[in-house]
Design a protein around this motif. Structure first.
Motif, PDB file in Angstrom:
ATOM      1  N   UNK A 110       0.891  -1.246   0.011  1.00 44.42           N
ATOM      2  CA  UNK A 110      -0.132   0.026  -0.067  1.00 44.42           C
ATOM      3  C   UNK A 110       0.690   1.510  -0.224  1.00 44.42           C
ATOM      4  N   UNK A 111       2.099   1.188   0.328  1.00 38.35           N
ATOM      5  CA  UNK A 111       2.915   2.237   0.114  1.00 38.35           C
ATOM      6  C   UNK A 111       3.831   2.392  -1.228  1.00 38.35           C
ATOM      7  N   UNK A 112       4.355   3.585  -1.451  1.00 39.00           N
ATOM      8  CA  UNK A 112       5.107   3.803  -2.482  1.00 39.00           C
ATOM      9  C   UNK A 112       6.394   2.929  -2.578  1.00 39.00           C
ATOM     10  N   UNK A 113       6.929   2.470  -3.616  1.00 34.78           N
ATOM     11  CA  UNK A 113       7.901   1.557  -3.494  1.00 34.78           C
ATOM     12  C   UNK A 113       9.377   2.602  -3.228  1.00 34.78           C
ATOM     13  N   UNK A 114       9.951   2.503  -2.296  1.00 30.25           N
ATOM     14  CA  UNK A 114      11.070   3.248  -2.009  1.00 30.25           C
ATOM     15  C   UNK A 114      12.247   3.067  -2.870  1.00 30.25           C
ATOM     16  N   UNK A 115      13.123   4.030  -2.650  1.00 35.17           N
ATOM     17  CA  UNK A 115      14.553   4.119  -3.479  1.00 35.17           C
ATOM     18  C   UNK A 115      15.443   3.266  -2.399  1.00 35.17           C
ATOM     19  N   UNK A 311      10.490   3.363  10.410  1.00 35.86           N
ATOM     20  CA  UNK A 311      10.023   4.442   9.481  1.00 35.86           C
ATOM     21  C   UNK A 311       9.108   4.177   8.635  1.00 35.86           C
ATOM     22  N   UNK A 312       8.223   5.005   8.039  1.00 36.65           N
ATOM     23  CA  UNK A 312       7.344   4.752   7.002  1.00 36.65           C
ATOM     24  C   UNK A 312       7.854   3.621   6.072  1.00 36.65           C
ATOM     25  N   UNK A 313       8.928   3.672   5.677  1.00 35.32           N
ATOM     26  CA  UNK A 313       9.643   2.561   4.641  1.00 35.32           C
ATOM     27  C   UNK A 313      11.101   2.790   4.625  1.00 35.32           C
ATOM     28  N   UNK A 314      11.809   1.829   3.938  1.00 34.41           N
ATOM     29  CA  UNK A 314      13.428   1.934   3.939  1.00 34.41           C
ATOM     30  C   UNK A 314      13.813   3.189   3.391  1.00 34.41           C
ATOM     31  N   UNK A 315      14.884   3.881   4.139  1.00 32.38           N
ATOM     32  CA  UNK A 315      15.204   5.197   3.865  1.00 32.38           C
ATOM     33  C   UNK A 315      16.580   5.287   3.548  1.00 32.38           C
ATOM     34  N   UNK A 316      17.045   5.711   2.362  1.00 33.06           N
ATOM     35  CA  UNK A 316      18.431   5.530   2.044  1.00 33.06           C
ATOM     36  C   UNK A 316      19.216   6.812   2.850  1.00 33.06           C
ATOM     37  N   UNK A 317      20.289   6.430   3.447  1.00 36.77           N
ATOM     38  CA  UNK A 317      21.313   7.754   3.898  1.00 36.77           C
ATOM     39  C   UNK A 317      22.688   7.509   3.458  1.00 36.77           C
TER      40      UNK A 317
END
Length: 455
Positions: A110-115, A311-317
């Motif tokens: 249901x979430x947008x696919x993350x980078x 987090x809402x989804x995987x987040x690239x740092x």
């Protein structure tokens, strides 16, 4: 089941108090009663298979996952995950014989696919990676395959509670430890034979031992003589799960993060309540095994443990190829320090739960991540081969400036780091930064041999 040994290193609890810097290592202490509600707490499970595209588990076909295709995997209500009140789950995800180089991304349905990526792989590779993922619509997660065709297997090993959880027991917090090697069969040049298992544990003194429910460990197989897999579990030889922790091919060195339920050692240890785990070699040959302890989960009794904040989804740092987080590839014997973006941390953030990917190092190497306030530990997080594209989940404590360090042993390697969530000081995560970050309680294990090898 043949039993090879009980190899039982111990960890000694250090002095208690408030951490003022690298010179001290302090730890959670037993509280008179439960220290917090279930929000962000963890419940370990016996590993259970939720997805296997080879065998119609979690899907209705045996067709591998194609390029640009996905599966919405039902997680809640299966494998011990409750119908409601779950924030995130920990899955051990295995990719089997992909037809091309690529990656799998796992994120909330249901979430947008993350980078971001969850499991990275070369063509023909079979291997696993531990993934922490937030549940999406209907208690599902989406498994997306970027390129080629690949079979995918997923085993659930535990879950984190949401603020809606009504649980009153069977959960606890997390505490980071000074990363410590609690098992290395190479020290006695005595590899684990095929079909055998061994036990290893950590003694945190009688005040703490009974309250440990799971270990967060990095398990590495070193130069196995045959292809196969290792299974890490609580060490009960009458309840070995039919799942794998890490998969390997002949001659390769392969790590994988694991969150493993513990059991009490019993008569084999000086303190019968010492928590231990087992590691089984399911292959056609022998293999050296290394286990690095990075954290523990308790039974909601130890004061000062941390809670997970998804987090809402995987987040690239970090992406060294684009200069994000680290400006360029890490050179031989190079160390780089990363300051976690303020959009990810709160005042109470103690550690990051990440997926770390080595992107085709020029030489077979070793990568280590650790709290920037401390000296580099003698453990490893990734052991990528030259030219390999490979990921591993990491639990990385961060310093007072919200920073951590990364060291590359030899050659040059590009690196990608995606954050799934953070570990926050209990009882409640702060909603915004204040003047100072809270101090991080820590456990400092020291290895001690407790039992001789025996059949």
């Amino acid at each position: 089941m043949r039993r090879l040994a009980a190899i039982l290193p111990a960890a000694i609890l250090m002095a208690l108090g408030v951490s003022t810097g690298p010179a001290e290592a302090v730890a959670p202490v037993p509280a008179a009663s439960a220290v917090a509600g279930p929000t962000g707490a963890y419940t370990p499970l016996k590993p259970a298979r939720l997805l296997d595209t080879r065998k119609k588990i979690g899907v209705t076909t045996t067709t591998p996952l194609g390029a640009g295709r996905y599966v919405d995997l039902q997680v809640s209500t299966r494998g011990g995950v409750p119908t409601s009140g779950t924030s995130s789950v920990i899955l051990n995800v295995t990719v089997v014989s992909p037809s091309s180089e690529g990656y799998v991304t796992i994120y909330p349905t249901g979430s947008s696919r993350p980078t971001a990526s969850s499991v990275n792989f070369n063509k023909g590779w079979t291997g696993a990676n531990l993934v922490t993922v937030k549940l999406g619509s209907g208690g599902k997660v989406r498994v997306f395959n970027y390129a080629g065709n690949a079979h995918v297997v997923a085993d659930v090993v535990g879950y984190y509670h949401a603020s809606t959880s009504t649980a009153t027991k069977s959960y606890g917090g997390y505490a980071g430890v000074d990363p410590s090697r609690i098992l290395d069969t190479r020290t006695t040049n005595d590899p684990l034979p095929a079909g055998y298992y061994l036990s290893t544990g950590a003694d945190f003194t009688t005040a703490v031992n009974p309250h440990v429910r799971a270990f967060a460990v990095n398990v590495t197989v070193v130069k196995p003589t045959s292809a196969g897999y290792l299974t890490a579990w609580n060490g009960d030889e009458n309840a070995i799960p039919g799942t794998s922790t890490l998969n390997f091919t002949k001659g390769k060195t392969v790590p994988n993060m694991a969150v493993v339920p513990t059991r009490a050692c019993g008569t084999e240890c000086t303190d019968a309540t010492t928590p231990v785990i087992g590691v089984l070699n399911t292959s056609g040959g022998s293999a050296h095994v290394v286990v690095d302890l990075v954290g523990i989960y308790d039974d909601n009794t130890l004061d000062g443990t941390w809670r997970y904040r998804a987090l809402p989804g995987p987040t690239r740092i970090v992406n060294t190829k684009t200069g994000q987080g680290i400006s360029s590839a890490i050179p031989s014997n190079g160390t780089r320090t990363v300051t976690t973006p303020s959009s990810i941390t709160t005042t109470d953030t103690m550690a990051l739960v990440t997926n770390t990917t080595a992107n085709k190092p020029t030489t077979t190497t070793v990568l280590t991540l650790w709290n920037a306030d401390y000296t580099r530990p003698t453990v490893s997080n990734l052991n990528p081969a030259a030219g390999q594209l490979v990921s591993n989940m990491t639990f990385t404590d961060i310093g007072t400036d919200y920073d951590f360090s990364v060291h590359n042993r030899v050659g040059s390697t590009n690196l990608v780091i995606d954050v799934a969530g953070t570990m926050e000081a209990a009882p409640a995560p702060a909603l915004a930064k204040s003047a100072a970050k809270v101090a991080a309680p820590r456990l400092a294990p020291q290895g001690v041999q407790l039992a001789a090898r025996h059949r």
